[in-house]
Design a protein around this motif. Structure first.
Motif, PDB file in Angstrom:
ATOM      1  N   LEU A 147       0.790  -1.104  -0.082  1.00 29.34           N
ATOM      2  CA  LEU A 147       0.055  -0.035   0.238  1.00 29.34           C
ATOM      3  C   LEU A 147       0.822   1.276   0.151  1.00 29.34           C
ATOM      4  N   MET A 148       0.453   2.222  -0.714  1.00 31.28           N
ATOM      5  CA  MET A 148       0.999   3.557  -0.382  1.00 31.28           C
ATOM      6  C   MET A 148       0.276   4.283   0.722  1.00 31.28           C
ATOM      7  N   VAL A 149       0.850   4.525   1.997  1.00 28.30           N
ATOM      8  CA  VAL A 149       0.506   5.041   2.875  1.00 28.30           C
ATOM      9  C   VAL A 149       1.035   6.691   2.982  1.00 28.30           C
ATOM     10  N   TYR A 150       0.552   7.788   3.298  1.00 27.99           N
ATOM     11  CA  TYR A 150       0.852   8.915   3.264  1.00 27.99           C
ATOM     12  C   TYR A 150       0.263   9.824   4.349  1.00 27.99           C
ATOM     13  N   ARG A 151       0.964  10.731   4.879  1.00 24.73           N
ATOM     14  CA  ARG A 151       0.469  11.902   5.677  1.00 24.73           C
ATOM     15  C   ARG A 151      -0.495  12.884   4.903  1.00 24.73           C
ATOM     16  N   LYS A 152      -1.833  12.772   5.150  1.00 26.38           N
ATOM     17  CA  LYS A 152      -2.883  13.430   4.649  1.00 26.38           C
ATOM     18  C   LYS A 152      -2.536  14.945   5.017  1.00 26.38           C
ATOM     19  N   ASP A 153      -2.065  15.286   6.327  1.00 28.83           N
ATOM     20  CA  ASP A 153      -1.775  16.827   6.625  1.00 28.83           C
ATOM     21  C   ASP A 153      -0.680  17.282   5.830  1.00 28.83           C
ATOM     22  N   LEU A 154       0.466  16.691   5.571  1.00 26.65           N
ATOM     23  CA  LEU A 154       1.570  17.000   4.981  1.00 26.65           C
ATOM     24  C   LEU A 154       1.260  17.385   3.373  1.00 26.65           C
ATOM     25  N   LEU A 155       0.393  16.363   2.765  1.00 25.94           N
ATOM     26  CA  LEU A 155       0.304  16.402   1.339  1.00 25.94           C
ATOM     27  C   LEU A 155      -0.650  17.802   1.043  1.00 25.94           C
ATOM     28  N   GLU A 156      -1.804  17.914   2.060  1.00 26.04           N
ATOM     29  CA  GLU A 156      -2.734  18.740   1.905  1.00 26.04           C
ATOM     30  C   GLU A 156      -1.787  20.327   2.155  1.00 26.04           C
ATOM     31  N   ALA A 157      -0.963  20.365   2.952  1.00 25.15           N
ATOM     32  CA  ALA A 157      -0.231  21.762   3.376  1.00 25.15           C
ATOM     33  C   ALA A 157       0.615  22.232   1.984  1.00 25.15           C
ATOM     34  N   ALA A 158       1.088  20.882   1.321  1.00 26.10           N
ATOM     35  CA  ALA A 158       2.258  21.174  -0.007  1.00 26.10           C
ATOM     36  C   ALA A 158       1.120  21.238  -1.245  1.00 26.10           C
ATOM     37  N   GLY A 159      -0.225  21.192  -1.049  1.00 25.47           N
ATOM     38  CA  GLY A 159      -0.787  21.072  -2.268  1.00 25.47           C
ATOM     39  C   GLY A 159      -0.808  20.232  -3.233  1.00 25.47           C
ATOM     40  N   ILE A 160      -0.254  18.813  -2.534  1.00 32.84           N
ATOM     41  CA  ILE A 160      -0.266  17.755  -3.647  1.00 32.84           C
ATOM     42  C   ILE A 160      -1.434  16.600  -3.243  1.00 32.84           C
ATOM     43  N   GLN A 161      -1.883  16.010  -4.710  1.00 30.87           N
ATOM     44  CA  GLN A 161      -2.890  15.221  -4.402  1.00 30.87           C
ATOM     45  C   GLN A 161      -1.822  13.797  -4.126  1.00 30.87           C
ATOM     46  N   PRO A 162      -2.761  12.916  -3.858  1.00 29.77           N
ATOM     47  CA  PRO A 162      -1.982  11.621  -3.616  1.00 29.77           C
ATOM     48  C   PRO A 162      -1.724  10.834  -4.867  1.00 29.77           C
ATOM     49  N   PRO A 163      -0.210  10.636  -5.181  1.00 30.82           N
ATOM     50  CA  PRO A 163       0.171  10.324  -6.547  1.00 30.82           C
ATOM     51  C   PRO A 163      -0.119   9.084  -7.016  1.00 30.82           C
ATOM     52  N   LYS A 164      -0.674   8.977  -8.408  1.00 30.30           N
ATOM     53  CA  LYS A 164      -1.291   7.806  -8.933  1.00 30.30           C
ATOM     54  C   LYS A 164      -0.110   7.166  -9.806  1.00 30.30           C
ATOM     55  N   THR A 165       0.691   8.081 -10.213  1.00 31.85           N
ATOM     56  CA  THR A 165       1.964   7.429 -11.025  1.00 31.85           C
ATOM     57  C   THR A 165       3.117   7.461 -10.286  1.00 31.85           C
ATOM     58  N   LEU A 166       4.034   6.582 -10.891  1.00 36.81           N
ATOM     59  CA  LEU A 166       5.355   6.712 -10.008  1.00 36.81           C
ATOM     60  C   LEU A 166       6.145   8.105 -10.381  1.00 36.81           C
ATOM     61  N   ASP A 167       6.073   8.754 -11.528  1.00 37.66           N
ATOM     62  CA  ASP A 167       6.641   9.929 -11.694  1.00 37.66           C
ATOM     63  C   ASP A 167       6.199  10.943 -10.687  1.00 37.66           C
ATOM     64  N   GLU A 168       4.824  10.927 -10.465  1.00 36.14           N
ATOM     65  CA  GLU A 168       4.146  11.686  -9.577  1.00 36.14           C
ATOM     66  C   GLU A 168       4.504  11.470  -8.167  1.00 36.14           C
ATOM     67  N   TYR A 169       5.065  10.220  -7.870  1.00 38.32           N
ATOM     68  CA  TYR A 169       5.320   9.898  -6.624  1.00 38.32           C
ATOM     69  C   TYR A 169       6.818  10.448  -6.199  1.00 38.32           C
ATOM     70  N   VAL A 170       7.800  10.281  -7.329  1.00 37.48           N
ATOM     71  CA  VAL A 170       9.128  10.637  -7.269  1.00 37.48           C
ATOM     72  C   VAL A 170       9.204  12.332  -6.746  1.00 37.48           C
ATOM     73  N   ALA A 171       8.335  13.041  -7.920  1.00 37.83           N
ATOM     74  CA  ALA A 171       8.142  14.479  -7.560  1.00 37.83           C
ATOM     75  C   ALA A 171       7.706  14.757  -6.300  1.00 37.83           C
ATOM     76  N   ALA A 172       6.515  13.962  -5.751  1.00 38.95           N
ATOM     77  CA  ALA A 172       5.980  14.455  -4.465  1.00 38.95           C
ATOM     78  C   ALA A 172       6.970  14.510  -3.307  1.00 38.95           C
ATOM     79  N   VAL A 173       7.734  13.021  -3.327  1.00 38.75           N
ATOM     80  CA  VAL A 173       8.739  12.650  -2.209  1.00 38.75           C
ATOM     81  C   VAL A 173       9.782  13.998  -2.414  1.00 38.75           C
ATOM     82  N   LYS A 174      10.221  14.439  -3.639  1.00 41.78           N
ATOM     83  CA  LYS A 174      11.367  15.562  -3.448  1.00 41.78           C
ATOM     84  C   LYS A 174      10.830  16.595  -2.964  1.00 41.78           C
ATOM     85  N   LYS A 175       9.620  17.179  -3.116  1.00 48.72           N
ATOM     86  CA  LYS A 175       8.890  18.200  -2.823  1.00 48.72           C
ATOM     87  C   LYS A 175       8.561  18.211  -1.202  1.00 48.72           C
TER      88      LYS A 175
END
Length: 425
Positions: A147-175
């Motif tokens: 499963l991809m498990v994520y911190r909703k509070d951190l993603l919301e604060a950064a304006g990031i939607q839960p990644p659906k692709t690996l490219d989105e995941y890598v970009a979100a991890v960096k941000k």
């Protein structure tokens, strides 16, 4: 139990011959003690409370479970299954099912698993892992995918939607990576081992189209393996401290302590992340399947029918009846009531109202979705641990920087695999 009357009636009727379809032994034939060799699991301990139920169901049979820790269980199971066959039922796992099945130490489960217990209800990923050479060998007791498990509070604060692709995941991890604030984009496994760093690397390898062998020829030194390794190493730049040489405990511990924004890990993680006694982020997490094209790392442990101890069809049927009862929907509902999250395997249970009331409907849906992309990523062979552990050493060296040539490391592994196959012939 559900359909008790139907099962008891079936058991009471002995068939004149065995023609490939499931049938049950008579009550008298199930009056002895079914011996089980296993490793400790809360779900198995729970069965001890319901021995009278199984005795009534089987017409008088009892069961005795001997417990050993994982390494000792594996060693004793192999020794017993290959020689005297003292145990009717073995606890097996994805790492040894290929050896046990190919050696003739197990009987195909579905020849003896009662249809009323609905094997098809098990999570699709667990079913894949329990299958070798086109046949099912065990009924799941525990297991999972990713499963991809994520911190909703951190993603919301950064304006990031839960990644659906690996490219989105890598970009979100960096941000999301903020080491100055004690927050890291992700956590991986760097510790060597077929079940450690290699386990987390394999979804990248398989997702990029990699395969281990073409027949007996190793083919994992191509573009898919190189790209998988490059991506894995890139993500390590944003991985929590300690994970470079750590395993499951370090990765999960970093997430539950609040240090990690997103994590792709085996599904038992969720039970730990939701436990307010051990998790600092229990009220802040969301779940989703792994981002495409990653496959979920399927694994499973369960109960299998021993071939030697069960010397005739009647004995195999009794062992199958015990396994069917032990892994039934009713017993899984009991495990759910006890909060044994890591020992839930059935789709009907994980999508039930009771599950939703305890853990939330979103988690049940995420588990159902991830089951669809769960795959057998490892090489299903008795020689897999040797190959996986060798790659684990090389991969750890690449992660820690003591080795830098990815293609050279994979070529070395390819040569090791050729020798491994040659020795096994």
């Amino acid at each position: 139990m559900k359909k008790m009357n139907t099962l008891v009636s079936s058991i009471a009727i002995a068939c004149a011959f065995f023609g490939g379809s499931v049938h049950f032994a008579s009550a008298a034939e199930c009056s002895g003690t079914i011996r089980v060799l296993a490793q400790p699991r809360d779900g198995l301990t729970l069965l001890e409370k319901y021995k009278d139920e199984f005795a009534k169901l089987s017409g008088g049979a009892d069961f005795k479970i001997d417990y050993l820790n994982e390494n000792d269980r594996r060693a004793k199971t192999k020794a017993d299954a290959s020689t005297i066959g003292k145990y009717n039922v073995y606890y097996v796992d994805e790492a040894n099912v290929a050896l046990f099945a190919s050696s003739g130490w197990l009987a195909p489960l579905q020849n003896y698993y009662p249809k009323d217990y609905d094997y098809a209800d098990f999570d699709p990923g667990r079913q894949k892992v329990a299958t070798y050479d086109g046949k099912v060998w065990f009924a799941p007791l525990t297991g999972g995918g990713d499963l991809m498990v994520y911190r909703k509070d951190l993603l919301e604060a950064a304006g990031i939607q839960p990644p659906k692709t690996l490219d989105e995941y890598v970009a979100a991890v960096k941000k999301l990576n903020q080491p100055d604030k004690g927050i890291y984009g992700t956590a991986l496994r760097g510790q060597r081992g077929s079940g450690a760093n290699v386990w987390r690397w394999m979804p990248f390898f398989k997702g990029f189209g990699g395969q281990w062998f073409d027949g007996k020829t190793p083919v994992f030194d191509g573009d898919a393996a190189v790209k998988a390794t490059q991506t894995y190493l890139e993500l390590f730049k944003y991985s929590a401290p300690g994970s470079q040489t750590g395993g499951w405990d370090e990765a999960v511990g970093a997430f539950t302590s609040g240090q990690v924004a997103m994590l792709i890990e085996s599904t038992p993680l969720v039970g730990m992340a939701l436990d307010k006694k051990s998790s600092q982020v229990a009220d802040k997490i969301g779940y989703a399947p792994p981002p495409t094209p990653l496959t979920g790392g399927g694994y499973g442990h369960g109960l299998a029918i021993g071939a030697k101890a069960n010397k005739d069809e009647a004995a195999k049927q009794c062992a199958g009846l015990f396994i069917g009862w032990a892994t039934s929907k009713e017993n899984e509902q009991r495990r759910l009531a006890e909060g044994q999250f890591s020992e839930l395997n059935r789709t009907s249970v994980m999508t039930s109202k009771t599950f939703a009331d305890m853990y939330g409907a979103a988690l049940g849906q995420a588990l159902a979705d991830t089951g669809k992309v769960t795959a057998v990523n490892f090489w299903q062979s008795a020689q897999w641990p040797d190959l996986g552990d060798r790659w684990g050493i090389i991969l750890e060296e690449l992660i820690t920087g003591t080795r830098t040539d990815i293609k050279g490391g994979l070529d070395e592994l390819n040569g090791f695999a050729k020798d491994l196959v040659a020795r096994g012939q």
